[in-house]
Design a protein around this motif. Structure first.
Motif, PDB file in Angstrom:
ATOM      1  N   PRO A 180      -9.195   9.250  67.783  1.00  0.00           N
ATOM      2  CA  PRO A 180     -10.543   9.465  67.257  1.00  0.00           C
ATOM      3  C   PRO A 180     -10.509  10.129  65.872  1.00  0.00           C
ATOM      4  N   LEU A 181     -11.449   9.742  65.039  1.00  0.00           N
ATOM      5  CA  LEU A 181     -11.571  10.394  63.725  1.00  0.00           C
ATOM      6  C   LEU A 181     -11.845  11.881  63.916  1.00  0.00           C
ATOM      7  N   ILE A 182     -11.277  12.697  63.026  1.00  0.00           N
ATOM      8  CA  ILE A 182     -11.596  14.129  63.071  1.00  0.00           C
ATOM      9  C   ILE A 182     -12.570  14.496  61.935  1.00  0.00           C
ATOM     10  N   LYS A 183     -12.891  13.518  61.122  1.00  0.00           N
ATOM     11  CA  LYS A 183     -13.974  13.698  60.124  1.00  0.00           C
ATOM     12  C   LYS A 183     -14.661  12.339  60.012  1.00  0.00           C
ATOM     13  N   ASN A 184     -15.971  12.316  60.238  1.00  0.00           N
ATOM     14  CA  ASN A 184     -16.669  11.029  60.154  1.00  0.00           C
ATOM     15  C   ASN A 184     -17.489  10.980  58.864  1.00  0.00           C
ATOM     16  N   GLY A 185     -18.470  10.132  58.838  1.00  0.00           N
ATOM     17  CA  GLY A 185     -19.329  10.058  57.659  1.00  0.00           C
ATOM     18  C   GLY A 185     -19.305   8.696  56.989  1.00  0.00           C
ATOM     19  N   CYS A 186     -18.486   7.785  57.497  1.00  0.00           N
ATOM     20  CA  CYS A 186     -18.433   6.394  57.043  1.00  0.00           C
ATOM     21  C   CYS A 186     -17.845   6.201  55.644  1.00  0.00           C
ATOM     22  N   SER A 187     -17.321   7.274  55.042  1.00  0.00           N
ATOM     23  CA  SER A 187     -16.461   7.137  53.858  1.00  0.00           C
ATOM     24  C   SER A 187     -15.617   8.400  53.775  1.00  0.00           C
ATOM     25  N   ASN A 188     -14.420   8.255  53.230  1.00  0.00           N
ATOM     26  CA  ASN A 188     -13.478   9.390  53.151  1.00  0.00           C
ATOM     27  C   ASN A 188     -13.295  10.076  54.498  1.00  0.00           C
ATOM     28  N   THR A 189     -13.239   9.294  55.533  1.00  0.00           N
ATOM     29  CA  THR A 189     -13.051   9.848  56.879  1.00  0.00           C
ATOM     30  C   THR A 189     -11.577  10.184  57.094  1.00  0.00           C
ATOM     31  N   VAL A 190     -11.313  10.976  58.123  1.00  0.00           N
ATOM     32  CA  VAL A 190      -9.959  11.496  58.337  1.00  0.00           C
ATOM     33  C   VAL A 190      -9.552  11.304  59.793  1.00  0.00           C
ATOM     34  N   LEU A 237      -7.518  -0.087  62.208  1.00  0.00           N
ATOM     35  CA  LEU A 237      -7.886   1.069  61.382  1.00  0.00           C
ATOM     36  C   LEU A 237      -9.299   0.881  60.849  1.00  0.00           C
ATOM     37  N   PRO A 238     -10.048   1.973  60.653  1.00  0.00           N
ATOM     38  CA  PRO A 238     -11.410   1.822  60.113  1.00  0.00           C
ATOM     39  C   PRO A 238     -11.393   1.785  58.579  1.00  0.00           C
ATOM     40  N   HIS A 239     -12.194   0.927  58.011  1.00  0.00           N
ATOM     41  CA  HIS A 239     -12.221   0.816  56.536  1.00  0.00           C
ATOM     42  C   HIS A 239     -12.701   2.102  55.883  1.00  0.00           C
ATOM     43  N   CYS A 240     -13.431   2.932  56.657  1.00  0.00           N
ATOM     44  CA  CYS A 240     -13.964   4.176  56.095  1.00  0.00           C
ATOM     45  C   CYS A 240     -12.872   5.208  55.799  1.00  0.00           C
ATOM     46  N   SER A 241     -11.649   4.985  56.263  1.00  0.00           N
ATOM     47  CA  SER A 241     -10.566   5.947  56.013  1.00  0.00           C
ATOM     48  C   SER A 241      -9.775   5.616  54.750  1.00  0.00           C
ATOM     49  N   VAL A 247      -8.171   3.373  65.817  1.00  0.00           N
ATOM     50  CA  VAL A 247      -8.631   4.576  65.125  1.00  0.00           C
ATOM     51  C   VAL A 247     -10.090   4.347  64.751  1.00  0.00           C
ATOM     52  N   ALA A 248     -10.962   5.242  65.158  1.00  0.00           N
ATOM     53  CA  ALA A 248     -12.393   5.128  64.820  1.00  0.00           C
ATOM     54  C   ALA A 248     -13.107   6.365  65.347  1.00  0.00           C
ATOM     55  N   CYS A 249     -14.411   6.410  65.162  1.00  0.00           N
ATOM     56  CA  CYS A 249     -15.201   7.481  65.781  1.00  0.00           C
ATOM     57  C   CYS A 249     -15.023   7.400  67.297  1.00  0.00           C
ATOM     58  N   GLY A 250     -15.007   8.558  67.935  1.00  0.00           N
ATOM     59  CA  GLY A 250     -14.792   8.599  69.372  1.00  0.00           C
ATOM     60  C   GLY A 250     -15.775   7.750  70.156  1.00  0.00           C
ATOM     61  N   ASP A 251     -17.053   7.803  69.756  1.00  0.00           N
ATOM     62  CA  ASP A 251     -18.049   7.047  70.526  1.00  0.00           C
ATOM     63  C   ASP A 251     -17.873   5.538  70.343  1.00  0.00           C
ATOM     64  N   GLU A 252     -17.399   5.138  69.155  1.00  0.00           N
ATOM     65  CA  GLU A 252     -17.158   3.710  68.919  1.00  0.00           C
ATOM     66  C   GLU A 252     -16.010   3.218  69.810  1.00  0.00           C
ATOM     67  N   ILE A 253     -14.959   4.020  69.896  1.00  0.00           N
ATOM     68  CA  ILE A 253     -13.812   3.605  70.715  1.00  0.00           C
ATOM     69  C   ILE A 253     -14.226   3.530  72.188  1.00  0.00           C
ATOM     70  N   MET A 283     -23.448   2.407  68.810  1.00  0.00           N
ATOM     71  CA  MET A 283     -24.122   3.240  67.798  1.00  0.00           C
ATOM     72  C   MET A 283     -23.184   4.351  67.322  1.00  0.00           C
ATOM     73  N   PRO A 284     -22.974   4.474  66.011  1.00  0.00           N
ATOM     74  CA  PRO A 284     -22.156   5.597  65.535  1.00  0.00           C
ATOM     75  C   PRO A 284     -22.884   6.921  65.764  1.00  0.00           C
ATOM     76  N   TYR A 285     -22.130   8.002  65.672  1.00  0.00           N
ATOM     77  CA  TYR A 285     -22.754   9.316  65.821  1.00  0.00           C
ATOM     78  C   TYR A 285     -23.913   9.463  64.840  1.00  0.00           C
TER      79      TYR A 285
HETATM   80  S1  SF4 Z   1     -17.242   6.917  60.383  1.00  0.00           S
HETATM   81 FE1  SF4 Z   1     -16.055   5.000  60.247  1.00  0.00          FE
HETATM   82  S2  SF4 Z   1     -15.591   4.506  62.404  1.00  0.00           S
HETATM   83 FE2  SF4 Z   1     -17.274   5.976  62.435  1.00  0.00          FE
HETATM   84  S3  SF4 Z   1     -19.143   4.731  62.466  1.00  0.00           S
HETATM   85 FE3  SF4 Z   1     -18.705   5.201  60.300  1.00  0.00          FE
HETATM   86  S4  SF4 Z   1     -17.524   3.408  59.563  1.00  0.00           S
HETATM   87 FE4  SF4 Z   1     -17.454   3.380  61.840  1.00  0.00          FE
END
Ligand code: SF4
Ligand code: SF4
Length: 205
Positions: A185-195, A88-92, A161-167, A1-3
């Motif tokens: 781990p991503l330092i900005k999440n949100g599932c688009s334009n992540t960093v 790499l995550p597609h959201c980045s 590279v992904a959200c910490g909880d996903e990794i 589950m993502p954050y």
């Molecule tokens: S921010 Fe990216 S890595 Fe995190 S849950 Fe959303 S799509 Fe997956």
């Protein structure tokens, strides 16, 4: 589950990440760890900087600390690996819209392949760094793609590279397949334009 919350640590001073690394070394002393996580939260005003509530901020910091600790434990084994992949995550991507992002999705892999359409896209930058180091690069639509990729290749090392909880959730799978890994781990999440931190990735590669 993502954050279940959105965070952005991309403007937090670099010293914060140094402190996270320091605290990760004290992980064995759990009662002290909790106190230290709270201290880092307070010192860097993470709640004010991100808008997270107390428990969300602590959950995020604990994941960052856990991943630093895992990286330290895995580093030696990872250093001996011969065939490596970067996930790499597609959201980045700079653009999520396929009208602008020219990455091609191959369902047989299954992953996107970056077509390097944008010089200032961090995925493009990461792909170039990884290619120079001999990594195969996969731009993933989600972690569920990983087992198929690992089964089709004999990678012994992975940088993810992904959200910490996903990794963290993928750790047992990688361990069961005897794949050494390093986490960014991503330092900005949100599932688009992540960093993610490109310097940290470069150092790890
Ligand atoms: S921010 Fe990216 S890595 Fe995190 S849950 Fe959303 S799509 Fe997956
Ligand atoms: S550089 Fe790659 S990932 Fe970034 S927008 Fe272009 S094709 Fe997509």
């Amino acid at each position: 589950m993502p954050y279940k919350f959105i965070f952005d640590l991309s403007k937090v001073p670099q010293l914060f990440f140094t402190e996270i690394a320091t605290v990760s070394y004290q992980k064995g002393m759990h009662h002290r760890l909790i106190k230290n996580v709270q201290a880092v939260n307070k010192k860097f005003r993470i709640q004010e900087a991100t808008g997270l509530n107390f428990s969300e901020a602590l959950a995020l910091l604990e994941d960052l600390i856990d991943l630093q600790a895992i990286n330290a434990i895995e580093r030696e084994k990872f250093g001996k690996t011969k065939k490596r992949a970067l996930f790499l995550p597609h959201c980045s991507r700079k653009y999520m819209d396929s009208q602008f992002c020219k990455a091609i999705f191959d369902s047989d892999v299954p992953a996107f392949a970056c077509k390097h359409c944008s010089f200032d896209c961090q995925v493009n930058h990461a792909c170039n760094l990884a290619a120079k180091k001999g990594y195969d690069v996969y731009l993933l639509a989600g972690g569920s793609c990983i087992p198929k990729i690992l089964k089709a290749h004999d990678y012994d090392g992975v940088v993810g590279v992904a959200c910490g909880d996903e990794i963290k959730m993928l750790g047992p799978l990688l361990n069961s397949m005897n794949v050494a890994y390093q986490a960014i781990p991503l330092i900005k999440n949100g599932c688009s334009n992540t960093v993610f931190n490109i310097e940290a990735l470069e150092k790890t590669l």
